[in-house]
Structure formats: C-alpha cells, structure tokens
Design a protein around this motif. Sequence first.
Motif, PDB file in Angstrom:
ATOM      1  N   THR A 190       0.826  -1.205   0.000  1.00  0.00           N
ATOM      2  CA  THR A 190       0.000   0.000   0.000  1.00  0.00           C
ATOM      3  C   THR A 190       0.861   1.256   0.000  1.00  0.00           C
ATOM      4  N   LEU A 191       1.908   1.257   0.813  1.00  0.00           N
ATOM      5  CA  LEU A 191       2.776   2.435   0.892  1.00  0.00           C
ATOM      6  C   LEU A 191       3.598   2.625  -0.380  1.00  0.00           C
ATOM      7  N   PHE A 192       4.191   1.553  -0.881  1.00  0.00           N
ATOM      8  CA  PHE A 192       5.044   1.665  -2.068  1.00  0.00           C
ATOM      9  C   PHE A 192       4.230   1.975  -3.329  1.00  0.00           C
ATOM     10  N   SER A 193       2.945   1.654  -3.307  1.00  0.00           N
ATOM     11  CA  SER A 193       2.112   1.930  -4.481  1.00  0.00           C
ATOM     12  C   SER A 193       1.899   3.428  -4.693  1.00  0.00           C
ATOM     13  N   ILE A 194       2.116   4.205  -3.658  1.00  0.00           N
ATOM     14  CA  ILE A 194       1.915   5.654  -3.786  1.00  0.00           C
ATOM     15  C   ILE A 194       2.965   6.269  -4.709  1.00  0.00           C
ATOM     16  N   PRO A 195       4.273   6.102  -4.424  1.00  0.00           N
ATOM     17  CA  PRO A 195       5.256   6.709  -5.328  1.00  0.00           C
ATOM     18  C   PRO A 195       5.477   5.946  -6.625  1.00  0.00           C
ATOM     19  N   LEU A 196       5.345   4.623  -6.603  1.00  0.00           N
ATOM     20  CA  LEU A 196       5.696   3.816  -7.771  1.00  0.00           C
ATOM     21  C   LEU A 196       4.543   3.646  -8.754  1.00  0.00           C
ATOM     22  N   LEU A 197       3.306   3.661  -8.255  1.00  0.00           N
ATOM     23  CA  LEU A 197       2.148   3.473  -9.134  1.00  0.00           C
ATOM     24  C   LEU A 197       1.251   4.696  -9.200  1.00  0.00           C
ATOM     25  N   GLY A 198       1.540   5.668  -8.367  1.00  0.00           N
ATOM     26  CA  GLY A 198       0.719   6.875  -8.366  1.00  0.00           C
ATOM     27  C   GLY A 198      -0.650   6.681  -7.754  1.00  0.00           C
ATOM     28  N   GLU A 199      -0.805   5.651  -6.914  1.00  0.00           N
ATOM     29  CA  GLU A 199      -2.096   5.395  -6.287  1.00  0.00           C
ATOM     30  C   GLU A 199      -2.334   6.372  -5.145  1.00  0.00           C
ATOM     31  N   LYS A 200      -3.599   6.661  -4.903  1.00  0.00           N
ATOM     32  CA  LYS A 200      -3.979   7.529  -3.799  1.00  0.00           C
ATOM     33  C   LYS A 200      -4.466   6.666  -2.640  1.00  0.00           C
ATOM     34  N   VAL A 201      -3.925   6.924  -1.465  1.00  0.00           N
ATOM     35  CA  VAL A 201      -4.281   6.165  -0.273  1.00  0.00           C
ATOM     36  C   VAL A 201      -4.902   7.111   0.741  1.00  0.00           C
ATOM     37  N   GLY A 202      -6.131   6.793   1.149  1.00  0.00           N
ATOM     38  CA  GLY A 202      -6.847   7.646   2.081  1.00  0.00           C
ATOM     39  C   GLY A 202      -6.433   7.416   3.522  1.00  0.00           C
ATOM     40  N   VAL A 203      -7.031   8.220   4.392  1.00  0.00           N
ATOM     41  CA  VAL A 203      -6.704   8.159   5.819  1.00  0.00           C
ATOM     42  C   VAL A 203      -7.033   6.781   6.385  1.00  0.00           C
ATOM     43  N   PHE A 204      -8.138   6.184   5.931  1.00  0.00           N
ATOM     44  CA  PHE A 204      -8.569   4.890   6.463  1.00  0.00           C
ATOM     45  C   PHE A 204      -7.490   3.837   6.286  1.00  0.00           C
ATOM     46  N   ARG A 205      -6.934   3.751   5.089  1.00  0.00           N
ATOM     47  CA  ARG A 205      -5.908   2.742   4.830  1.00  0.00           C
ATOM     48  C   ARG A 205      -4.588   3.090   5.520  1.00  0.00           C
ATOM     49  N   PHE A 206      -4.284   4.387   5.628  1.00  0.00           N
ATOM     50  CA  PHE A 206      -3.077   4.776   6.349  1.00  0.00           C
ATOM     51  C   PHE A 206      -3.153   4.349   7.816  1.00  0.00           C
ATOM     52  N   THR A 237      10.042  -6.442   2.953  1.00  0.00           N
ATOM     53  CA  THR A 237      10.127  -5.184   2.204  1.00  0.00           C
ATOM     54  C   THR A 237      10.402  -5.441   0.721  1.00  0.00           C
ATOM     55  N   LEU A 238      11.353  -6.319   0.438  1.00  0.00           N
ATOM     56  CA  LEU A 238      11.688  -6.626  -0.956  1.00  0.00           C
ATOM     57  C   LEU A 238      10.523  -7.319  -1.662  1.00  0.00           C
ATOM     58  N   TYR A 239       9.821  -8.191  -0.926  1.00  0.00           N
ATOM     59  CA  TYR A 239       8.679  -8.895  -1.521  1.00  0.00           C
ATOM     60  C   TYR A 239       7.582  -7.917  -1.905  1.00  0.00           C
ATOM     61  N   SER A 240       7.340  -6.921  -1.057  1.00  0.00           N
ATOM     62  CA  SER A 240       6.305  -5.936  -1.375  1.00  0.00           C
ATOM     63  C   SER A 240       6.713  -5.092  -2.584  1.00  0.00           C
ATOM     64  N   LEU A 241       8.001  -4.751  -2.680  1.00  0.00           N
ATOM     65  CA  LEU A 241       8.475  -4.023  -3.864  1.00  0.00           C
ATOM     66  C   LEU A 241       8.303  -4.859  -5.122  1.00  0.00           C
ATOM     67  N   TYR A 242       8.575  -6.157  -4.998  1.00  0.00           N
ATOM     68  CA  TYR A 242       8.401  -7.060  -6.135  1.00  0.00           C
ATOM     69  C   TYR A 242       6.948  -7.065  -6.599  1.00  0.00           C
ATOM     70  N   ILE A 243       6.012  -7.103  -5.669  1.00  0.00           N
ATOM     71  CA  ILE A 243       4.599  -7.129  -6.036  1.00  0.00           C
ATOM     72  C   ILE A 243       4.181  -5.817  -6.707  1.00  0.00           C
ATOM     73  N   VAL A 244       4.654  -4.692  -6.163  1.00  0.00           N
ATOM     74  CA  VAL A 244       4.314  -3.399  -6.762  1.00  0.00           C
ATOM     75  C   VAL A 244       4.859  -3.311  -8.187  1.00  0.00           C
ATOM     76  N   LEU A 245       6.095  -3.769  -8.395  1.00  0.00           N
ATOM     77  CA  LEU A 245       6.665  -3.744  -9.742  1.00  0.00           C
ATOM     78  C   LEU A 245       5.945  -4.714 -10.664  1.00  0.00           C
ATOM     79  N   THR A 246       5.428  -5.822 -10.108  1.00  0.00           N
ATOM     80  CA  THR A 246       4.651  -6.750 -10.919  1.00  0.00           C
ATOM     81  C   THR A 246       3.376  -6.082 -11.404  1.00  0.00           C
ATOM     82  N   ARG A 247       2.757  -5.308 -10.542  1.00  0.00           N
ATOM     83  CA  ARG A 247       1.584  -4.535 -10.970  1.00  0.00           C
ATOM     84  C   ARG A 247       1.959  -3.546 -12.064  1.00  0.00           C
TER      85      ARG A 247
END
Length: 307
Positions: free
Chosen positions: A118-134, A167-177
Amino acid sequence: MSISAIDNRTDNVGRAIALTLFTIAVFGVQDAISKHLVQSYSPFQVTMMRYWGFALFALILVMRQGGWRQALASKVPGWQMLRGALLIIEIWFFAMALQSVPLGELQSISMVYPLLVTLFSIPLLGEKVGVFRFVAVGVGFAGALIIVRPGGLPLDWGVGFAVISATLYSLYIVLTRKVSQFDRAATSLAYTGIIGLVLSSGVGVFFWQPMAWVDVALVVTMMVTTCLGHGLMIYALSMAPASTVQPFNYFALPWAIVLSMVVFGHFIDPISLLGAAIVVAAGLVVMARERIKRVAIVDGPILPGRE
C-alpha cells in the motif's frame, strides 16, 4: 492449465478457495523443509536448489504459451529484470531468516507485506491512499512491533533479514503490478524464472556442500511440490478472481505456527500471537478497502514457494 485461461475463467469460488488453502499448506511444508536444511547447508545453496523447481515450472508453462523468444519480448525489460533480481534477493533473505527465526514468528513478520505494498504503491504506481488505509497500515506495523518487542523475539540478524525480506517482496509485487500494464503474464513469468535461475545458481554454486541422501530427497520433494503448488494456484486463479482468494493466503500464518510446534517443538507466545493477529487484521482491512476502491490485486505471475 495456461496463464491465458485466467482471463477466461468461469468462477467456482468454493473450489478456488480449497485449492488456495491446499497450495498454501504445500508452501508451508516447503518452508519447514527449508528451515531444516538451512541448519546444515548454506541458505544460498538451498535457495538455488529450491529455485530449480520453479525454473522448471516456468520453462514448461512459458513453452506452452508460445516459446521463450515471444515471452521475452518485453516492453519494459529493465523493470522486468529488476523484478527478477528483487525476488531472488528476497528469497535469500527469507532463507537466512529461517536459520534463527521460528516459522510462526517469521510468517507473522512476513505478513506486513500487503501493508508495505500500500505504501510503495503511492510513489511507484501513483495510487492515492486515504486516511482509512493509512490508519490500517499504522496499526499493522504496531502489531509487528509487538512481535519483536523487548523480551519477544531475540533482536538478532534473523529478525532484520525477515523485515528486509518482507520489504523486498512488497516491492516485487508493486513492480509486478507496474509491468502488468505493458507485458503479458507469461513475459513476467519468463523473466522471473530466468533472472532468478541465473542469480541463484551463480551465487549458490560457490556455497555448494555435498548433501546426505535424505537431504537430497527433501530437496527433490521441494522441487516437485513447487511445480504442483504453482500449477494448482494457477488453476485456482482460473476459477475465481485473485482478490477473492488473496485473503486466504493468511492461512499461511496458523499453518506455520502448527508446523513450528509439530516439527520443531516451538510454541509461539501469547503476546506475539496477539501481534500477529493485529497484523493479519490490518492486512485484511487494507485488502477489503482496496477491493472497494477497485484497486487490482496481483493475478500473476505465480511466485516460487514464498507466500
């Protein structure tokens, strides 16, 4: 079952969930075998031999999709190679963490990856994350801190390796997206298999030790079940959306706790169990929120026995 069949699935949610649970159980047994092996052999050797099974699976599947030349025709080869490198490095760190961290606690720490996605998707995918998910992400990290609290897990290199692995696994998933916007799933699978095979073998060969026959049998078991597990997961995804079966991946946590007790005689303490429950709850909240917001959960490629 081909990757393309996922795009033309006929939903059968009950069977897909059953197959997902079975696959997670298979991968949990693989982790237990790996934990046994890394007590006597280098994590790099064990990772190399375990990855051979995934590479074989990828080779067979990609050949059925039209061959390697077509699969390697990527529009973003740099991102694809980075993905492949991230995954094998992540598996190295996971294997090193297995040397000292009990299965239950290790799986609990690993479960923070959806929050990191969720966090890495903000800078790498340009996703918007609201207060609820934060807030959910913050609660999840609090649960992880409970697990590694003073008096909880010994704060050795193993815990650090587990955190780096997640951390690396989450980066891998974001890049897969990210690459899924440009390339087919077969292309991502091909790069994952080739890059991982080259790196794992190129490093693992320098840590080679002769193995007892019983340990060779365990490695062969991992290789066979890797192909079986990934095949079943693809079959499950052909019958239901990934967003439907993804929450059941959390079955890996109680299963790891059971295996840790039965195989290694380690019992997770109640406070660490509470922390694990908080991490899981936060992850499920994030997944549910993403589904509501129609944020895609990764459909592929299938991963080599680390989930």
